[in-house]
Design a protein around this motif. Structure first.
Motif, short mmCIF file in Angstrom:
data_model
loop_
_atom_site.label_atom_id
_atom_site.label_comp_id
_atom_site.label_asym_id
_atom_site.label_seq_id
_atom_site.Cartn_x
_atom_site.Cartn_y
_atom_site.Cartn_z
N GLY A 224 15.52 -61.80 -5.51
CA GLY A 224 14.77 -60.85 -4.71
C GLY A 224 14.10 -61.51 -3.51
O GLY A 224 13.76 -62.69 -3.52
N CYS A 244 15.20 -60.41 -10.33
CA CYS A 244 13.76 -60.24 -10.13
C CYS A 244 13.00 -61.39 -10.80
O CYS A 244 13.60 -62.34 -11.30
CB CYS A 244 13.30 -58.89 -10.66
N TRP A 293 13.07 -52.11 -9.20
CA TRP A 293 14.10 -52.88 -9.87
C TRP A 293 14.86 -52.04 -10.89
O TRP A 293 16.09 -52.14 -11.01
CB TRP A 293 13.48 -54.11 -10.54
N CYS A 305 16.36 -60.71 -14.78
CA CYS A 305 15.13 -61.40 -14.46
C CYS A 305 15.37 -62.89 -14.65
O CYS A 305 15.29 -63.41 -15.77
CB CYS A 305 13.98 -60.91 -15.34
#
Length: 377
Positions: A224, A244, A293, A305
């Motif tokens: 990100g 993320c 997200w 993630c």
């Protein structure tokens, strides 16, 4: 990306947020193009000087597998696999001097992970011209200088060629860790803002093309924007997944961390939930943070993630309360995670926390309560 395409993609993300809320209200499970991988970051090649023996052992992978994990991310500092005179600053020419012996050490780590059925995500934590951490003098800026970008594409083409016959189910390529537009590339605490969207798109697109030149099926992931925190709407049409972070709020995850705070010793005491400084920290703020997200995942772009966790100075009960909420939000949308790290100050082994009743685990100190949280996610 032209203005029409950008507005279309932004509208899709905005619509996705509404869809996500509707799904939650109807108690419908969200979707995600990527598998819900669960695992850890391995820091063997994380620093520019990491040229010695592997610190991750084969038994570590066995424990991960036995505990139900299936993913490792390997953040790599590109100087760790170069040959150059380390007594002075690197030159742009030396950025191309690949050390076969050093690269083979990375191969060894990847092979061990695959032996235990781990998906491996190779990441340039330090890319030519950019790293979220200072401590190594970069000769140029990835986001501004063509020479840095060409070197970046060269490195990714090299890695893609090396693993061109490996299934995308077993390996993926995470382009650059936590992108940001740093005012001074070599000053840890200089101001950082988001990379301009059109610049990020240009660099990510060309890097993905350099990778897929070797194997068009290779899985590419982009962290990100704005240090991993925000969705990159400008690349949602490029068949690139996005990564993320699980560090929000930093008042919890990086309490007293000197690399992330200018005055770490005078930070407000963390609570979850509760008033910390001028903010009230709660699950609701996490839900709002992850809405874009989750919407991205629901729109058809894979989401994972790639880093999450908490430094060891946060009180253990606060850390676990916060992190249980964070993983619950991600898990509900089938978004997997990778803890930073496996062994060490963010990890389940040998974290150095002073408020944990550890279990002895083959000579290591195991945080069983933390491991239980991860296994349930």
């Amino acid at each position: 990306m032209n203005r029409s395409a950008f507005l279309k993609q932004s509208a899709l993300i905005a619509a996705g947020i509404g869809i996500t809320k509707s799904l939650q209200a109807a108690n419908v499970t969200a979707t995600n193009k990527l598998p819900k991988w669960k695992g850890f970051n391995l820091l063997d090649f994380f620093t520019p000087g990491a040229i010695g023996a592997l610190t991750t052992k084969e038994e570590h992978f066995k424990w991960m597998q036995d505990w139900g994990f299936d993913f490792v991310r390997i953040p790599i500092a590109y100087p760790s696999y170069l040959e150059f005179d380390r007594s002075r600053n690197i030159t742009p020419d030396e950025v191309y001097h690949i050390s076969n012996a050093a690269v083979e050490k990375i191969d060894t780590l990847v092979a061990m992970a695959h032996k235990y059925n781990m998906h491996v995500s190779l990441n340039l934590h330090r890319a030519p011209g950019y790293c979220i951490n200072a401590g190594f003098h970069e000769p140029y800026n990835l986001w501004k200088d063509d020479a840095a970008q060409q070197a970046f594409y060269f490195h990714w083409n090299m890695w893609a060629k090396r693993y061109k016959n490996v299934s995308p189910a077993k390996i993926s390529f995470d382009l650059v860790n936590e992108p940001g537009m740093r005012e001074d590339m070599n000053d840890q605490h200089s101001k950082v803002s988001a990379v301009p969207g059109e610049v990020y798109r240009k660099v990510a697109k060309a890097a993905a093309e350099a990778i897929r030149k070797e194997n068009p099926q290779h899985l590419v992931i982009a962290d990100g924007n704005n240090v991993g925190s925000t969705v990159i709407t400008e690349i949602t049409d490029l068949d690139i997944a996005q990564s993320c972070r699980g560090y929000n709020p930093g008042l919890i995850s990086h309490y007293k961390a000197p690399w992330a705070n200018n005055d770490p010793e005078h930070m407000p005491e963390p609570k979850w939930p509760g008033q910390v400084g001028n903010q009230y920290l709660s699950r609701e703020m996490l839900e709002k943070f992850y809405e874009p997200w989750i919407a991205l995942a629901n729109s058809g772009v894979g989401v994972h993630c790639g880093e999450c966790g908490c430094w060891n100075k946060t009180p253990h009960h606060v850390f676990l309360a916060w992190f249980t909420d964070l993983l619950d939000i991600l898990s509900a949308s089938k978004i997997g995670f990778a803890i930073w790290n496996f062994t060490g100050d963010f990890g389940v082994l040998d974290s150095g926390r002073t408020d944990v009743a550890y279990k002895d685990w083959y000579g290591h100190k195991l945080d069983e309560r933390f491991l239980d949280v991860l296994k349930k996610a």
